[in-house]
Design a protein around this motif. Structure first.
Motif, PDB file in Angstrom:
ATOM      1  N   LYS A  73       0.843  -1.190   0.000  1.00 14.13           N
ATOM      2  CA  LYS A  73       0.000   0.000   0.000  1.00 14.13           C
ATOM      3  C   LYS A  73       0.876   1.238   0.000  1.00 14.13           C
ATOM      4  N   ARG A  74       0.316   2.308  -0.508  1.00 13.43           N
ATOM      5  CA  ARG A  74       1.012   3.596  -0.498  1.00 13.43           C
ATOM      6  C   ARG A  74       0.335   4.504   0.506  1.00 13.43           C
ATOM      7  N   ASN A  75       1.152   5.139   1.336  1.00 13.84           N
ATOM      8  CA  ASN A  75       0.652   6.086   2.318  1.00 13.84           C
ATOM      9  C   ASN A  75       1.457   7.372   2.141  1.00 13.84           C
ATOM     10  N   GLY A  76       0.978   8.275   1.287  1.00 13.31           N
ATOM     11  CA  GLY A  76       1.718   9.487   0.979  1.00 13.31           C
ATOM     12  C   GLY A  76       2.986   9.136   0.216  1.00 13.31           C
ATOM     13  N   ASN A  77       4.132   9.489   0.790  1.00 14.02           N
ATOM     14  CA  ASN A  77       5.407   9.163   0.173  1.00 14.02           C
ATOM     15  C   ASN A  77       6.011   7.891   0.753  1.00 14.02           C
ATOM     16  N   ASN A  78       5.250   7.133   1.486  1.00 12.65           N
ATOM     17  CA  ASN A  78       5.737   5.894   2.097  1.00 12.65           C
ATOM     18  C   ASN A  78       5.060   4.687   1.469  1.00 12.65           C
ATOM     19  N   ILE A  79       5.776   3.598   1.443  1.00 10.63           N
ATOM     20  CA  ILE A  79       5.244   2.333   0.947  1.00 10.63           C
ATOM     21  C   ILE A  79       5.137   1.396   2.143  1.00 10.63           C
ATOM     22  N   LEU A  80       3.961   0.794   2.317  1.00  7.70           N
ATOM     23  CA  LEU A  80       3.727  -0.111   3.432  1.00  7.70           C
ATOM     24  C   LEU A  80       3.543  -1.529   2.915  1.00  7.70           C
ATOM     25  N   LEU A  81       4.193  -2.466   3.564  1.00  9.91           N
ATOM     26  CA  LEU A  81       3.945  -3.878   3.309  1.00  9.91           C
ATOM     27  C   LEU A  81       3.185  -4.407   4.517  1.00  9.91           C
ATOM     28  N   GLU A  82       1.935  -4.784   4.300  1.00  8.59           N
ATOM     29  CA  GLU A  82       1.115  -5.310   5.389  1.00  8.59           C
ATOM     30  C   GLU A  82       0.970  -6.811   5.213  1.00  8.59           C
TER      31      GLU A  82
END
Length: 106
Positions: free
Chosen positions: A90-99
């Motif tokens: 997922k993308r959260n603004g300028n961050n990439i999250l791996l859930e």
């Protein structure tokens, strides 16, 4: 007519040792075709796909770090007796999250 004895147990290279093929029209054309074919294959292999373009952002160091973290998460799930898990990106603004989440057992 003299008999010619064929030696047994020779490899192809040993049997062809000393043989020199005289160049004919056919062999010259085949060489030219082979050279032209190799160039075409080389051009095709250098074309990049869309996936290759996206993967250029992942350096070997980043791939290794992500792999280590995912292995640690997998081991934590294994301790909880979870055999398989899913990963969502997922993308959260300028961050990439791996859930991660355990997969549901059917």
């Amino acid at each position: 007519m003299a008999k010619f004895k064929i030696q047994k147990g020779l490899s192809d290279a040993d049997m062809m040792k000393g043989f020199v093929e005289t160049e004919t029209f056919e062999t010259a054309v085949l060489k030219d075709d082979a050279k032209a074919g190799n160039k075409a294959v080389t051009k095709i292999s250098h074309q990049k796909t869309e996936d290759d373009f996206y993967q250029e952002f992942l350096t070997e160091r980043i791939k290794t770090e992500i792999g280590k973290l995912l292995l640690a998460i997998k081991m934590d799930y294994f301790k909880e007796d979870v055999k398989d898990f899913s990963i969502q990106v997922k993308r959260n603004g300028n961050n990439i999250l791996l859930e991660t989440a355990p997969k549901k057992v059917k």
